[in-house]
Write an enzyme that holds these catalytic residues in place. Structure first.
Site, PDB file in Angstrom:
ATOM      1  CG  LEU A  95      -1.860   1.225   1.218  1.00 30.77           C
ATOM      2  CD1 LEU A  95      -3.086   0.895   0.385  1.00 30.77           C
ATOM      3  CD2 LEU A  95      -2.275   1.621   2.608  1.00 30.77           C
ATOM      4  CG  HIS A  96       2.157   2.549  -3.587  1.00 32.57           C
ATOM      5  ND1 HIS A  96       1.606   3.359  -4.540  1.00 32.57           N
ATOM      6  CD2 HIS A  96       2.061   1.286  -4.063  1.00 32.57           C
ATOM      7  CE1 HIS A  96       1.208   2.634  -5.567  1.00 32.57           C
ATOM      8  NE2 HIS A  96       1.472   1.371  -5.302  1.00 32.57           N
ATOM      9  CB  THR A  97       1.220   7.886  -2.435  1.00 35.81           C
ATOM     10  OG1 THR A  97       2.363   7.983  -1.590  1.00 35.81           O
ATOM     11  CG2 THR A  97       0.446   9.188  -2.372  1.00 35.81           C
ATOM     12  N   GLY A 115      -3.357   4.228  -1.357  1.00 33.88           N
ATOM     13  CA  GLY A 115      -3.654   4.782  -0.035  1.00 33.88           C
ATOM     14  C   GLY A 115      -4.664   5.907  -0.112  1.00 33.88           C
ATOM     15  CG  ASP A 135       1.363  -1.030  -8.077  1.00 36.70           C
ATOM     16  OD1 ASP A 135       0.958  -0.524  -7.034  1.00 36.70           O
ATOM     17  OD2 ASP A 135       2.358  -1.765  -8.137  1.00 36.70           O
TER      18      ASP A 135
END
Length: 87
Positions: free
Chosen positions: A14-16, A19, A87
């Site tokens: 979980l990245h920006t 998120g 992604d």
């Protein structure tokens, strides 16, 4: 109060970008949303910075807790989002 644990399956965790999707969805519910990692650190699900501080990588187990009027729907939709990240 409802809670459910989900495994992060996305290769990059979980990245920006995902998120932001999570935070936007969490803010759409009346219920209070809390998210915790395997070590027990718990943060508000409506804060991107706090959410990212959990370090959710592929294989991480994340627990979502919702407390309020729409807690069932909140937990269902938020765990679906985390369990199906791309992604």
């Amino acid at each position: 109060m409802k809670k459910r644990t989900v495994e992060i399956t996305n290769e990059t965790g979980l990245h920006t970008r995902p998120g932001n999707k999570f935070v936007k969805l969490a803010k759409s519910f009346e219920s209070e949303i809390l998210v915790s990692n395997e070590s027990g650190k718990e943060v508000k699900g409506t804060s991107l910075l706090k959410l990212l501080s959990l370090g959710m990588k592929k294989g991480s187990l994340i627990t979502i807790v919702a407390n309020g009027k729409d807690e069932d729907k909140a937990v269902e939709e938020l765990t679906d989002l985390l369990g199906n990240l791309t992604d």
